[in-house]
Design a protein around this motif. Sequence first.
Motif, short mmCIF file in Angstrom:
data_model
loop_
_atom_site.label_atom_id
_atom_site.label_comp_id
_atom_site.label_asym_id
_atom_site.label_seq_id
_atom_site.Cartn_x
_atom_site.Cartn_y
_atom_site.Cartn_z
N ARG A 21 -11.78 22.61 6.16
CA ARG A 21 -11.39 22.42 4.76
C ARG A 21 -12.44 23.03 3.82
O ARG A 21 -13.59 23.27 4.19
CB ARG A 21 -11.26 20.92 4.45
CG ARG A 21 -10.30 20.15 5.33
CD ARG A 21 -8.85 20.48 5.06
NE ARG A 21 -8.46 20.15 3.69
CZ ARG A 21 -8.01 18.95 3.29
NH1 ARG A 21 -7.91 17.96 4.18
NH2 ARG A 21 -7.64 18.74 2.05
N ILE A 22 -12.02 23.22 2.58
CA ILE A 22 -12.92 23.70 1.53
C ILE A 22 -13.76 22.52 1.03
O ILE A 22 -13.24 21.43 0.77
CB ILE A 22 -12.12 24.31 0.36
CG1 ILE A 22 -11.37 25.56 0.83
CG2 ILE A 22 -13.05 24.65 -0.81
CD1 ILE A 22 -10.45 26.16 -0.23
N ILE A 23 -15.06 22.73 0.87
CA ILE A 23 -15.94 21.69 0.34
C ILE A 23 -16.58 22.08 -1.00
O ILE A 23 -17.15 21.22 -1.67
CB ILE A 23 -17.05 21.33 1.35
CG1 ILE A 23 -17.89 22.55 1.68
CG2 ILE A 23 -16.45 20.72 2.61
CD1 ILE A 23 -19.08 22.25 2.57
N PRO A 46 -13.85 16.88 1.86
CA PRO A 46 -12.91 17.50 2.80
C PRO A 46 -12.24 16.51 3.74
O PRO A 46 -11.39 16.90 4.54
CB PRO A 46 -13.81 18.47 3.58
CG PRO A 46 -15.12 17.75 3.62
CD PRO A 46 -15.24 17.01 2.31
N GLU A 47 -12.66 15.25 3.67
CA GLU A 47 -12.11 14.22 4.55
C GLU A 47 -12.35 14.51 6.03
O GLU A 47 -11.59 14.09 6.90
CB GLU A 47 -10.61 14.01 4.27
CG GLU A 47 -10.30 13.67 2.82
CD GLU A 47 -8.82 13.53 2.57
OE1 GLU A 47 -8.29 12.41 2.70
OE2 GLU A 47 -8.19 14.56 2.23
N ARG A 48 -13.43 15.20 6.29
CA ARG A 48 -13.86 15.46 7.66
C ARG A 48 -15.31 15.95 7.61
O ARG A 48 -15.81 16.32 6.55
CB ARG A 48 -12.97 16.50 8.35
CG ARG A 48 -12.91 17.86 7.69
CD ARG A 48 -12.41 18.93 8.63
NE ARG A 48 -13.36 19.11 9.72
CZ ARG A 48 -13.07 19.78 10.86
NH1 ARG A 48 -11.86 20.27 11.04
NH2 ARG A 48 -13.97 19.94 11.79
N ASP A 49 -15.97 15.95 8.75
CA ASP A 49 -17.35 16.43 8.82
C ASP A 49 -17.39 17.96 8.92
O ASP A 49 -16.43 18.58 9.38
CB ASP A 49 -18.06 15.85 10.05
CG ASP A 49 -18.22 14.34 9.96
OD1 ASP A 49 -18.23 13.82 8.82
OD2 ASP A 49 -18.33 13.69 11.02
N SER A 50 -18.50 18.52 8.50
CA SER A 50 -18.73 19.96 8.70
C SER A 50 -19.25 20.21 10.10
O SER A 50 -19.93 19.36 10.69
CB SER A 50 -19.75 20.49 7.69
OG SER A 50 -19.23 20.51 6.39
#
Length: 240
Positions: A21-23, A46-50
């Motif tokens: 996702r875009i952060i 992004p509702e997730r980790d990088s």
Amino acid sequence: MTRQIVLDTETTGLSADSGDRIIEIGCVELLNRRLTGNNLHFYLNPERDSHEDALRVHGLTTEFLRDKPKFAEVAEDLLTYLQDAEIIIHNAAFDVGFLDRELERLRKPAFNTWVDSITDTLVMAKQLYPGKRNSLDALCDRLGVDNSGRTLHGALLDAELLADVYIALTRGQEALLIDLGDVGQQGVSVRRADFSALDLPVIRANEVELSAHAGVLTQLDKSSSGKTVWRVVEPEITGI
């Protein structure tokens, strides 16, 4: 009036198709090739980790992004800002791919339907400098753009650097022209010079210069794997 927006994103990873996702989104506005200061910048949750590799590049942790807005919350503001502008991106396929996927989640049309056009400075740079490194850092070094403050990637900083790189990449004869609109506003009279009667001498290349020229063409052919047009154009030009 030509309105251009230089855009950059940071993401959780390299694959929008795999759920990255875009952060961060950074946008810098140019009007008639001049920075206006009317920029736009978002950090996004992004509702997730990088991925670890991505985190080393941008340094934006999950904890930092947790209280930031989601893409859906800024989408309308972003699209309104970008509406009908020429968008300038370095490696446009990457950023546009992520923007398309974010818009798809919101059941909105693809990114290119909201803007006038998309210009990819990576494509431009490869055409101008075949066979050379054409990353943003490499172009900053080559074109004299100060990137000393770029220790980590950041969307707004990278968009600001890319704006300077784009202006340098496209600087031509217009850079030598006086903006008569501005001059008039300052009350300065301008007298146009008439060069129509000027007889400029034509200096032909000598044998040493012709040999050096041929050597340069050979190197260009080699670095571009034979994709240059020089050998096609050269026979059509007399005196070279």
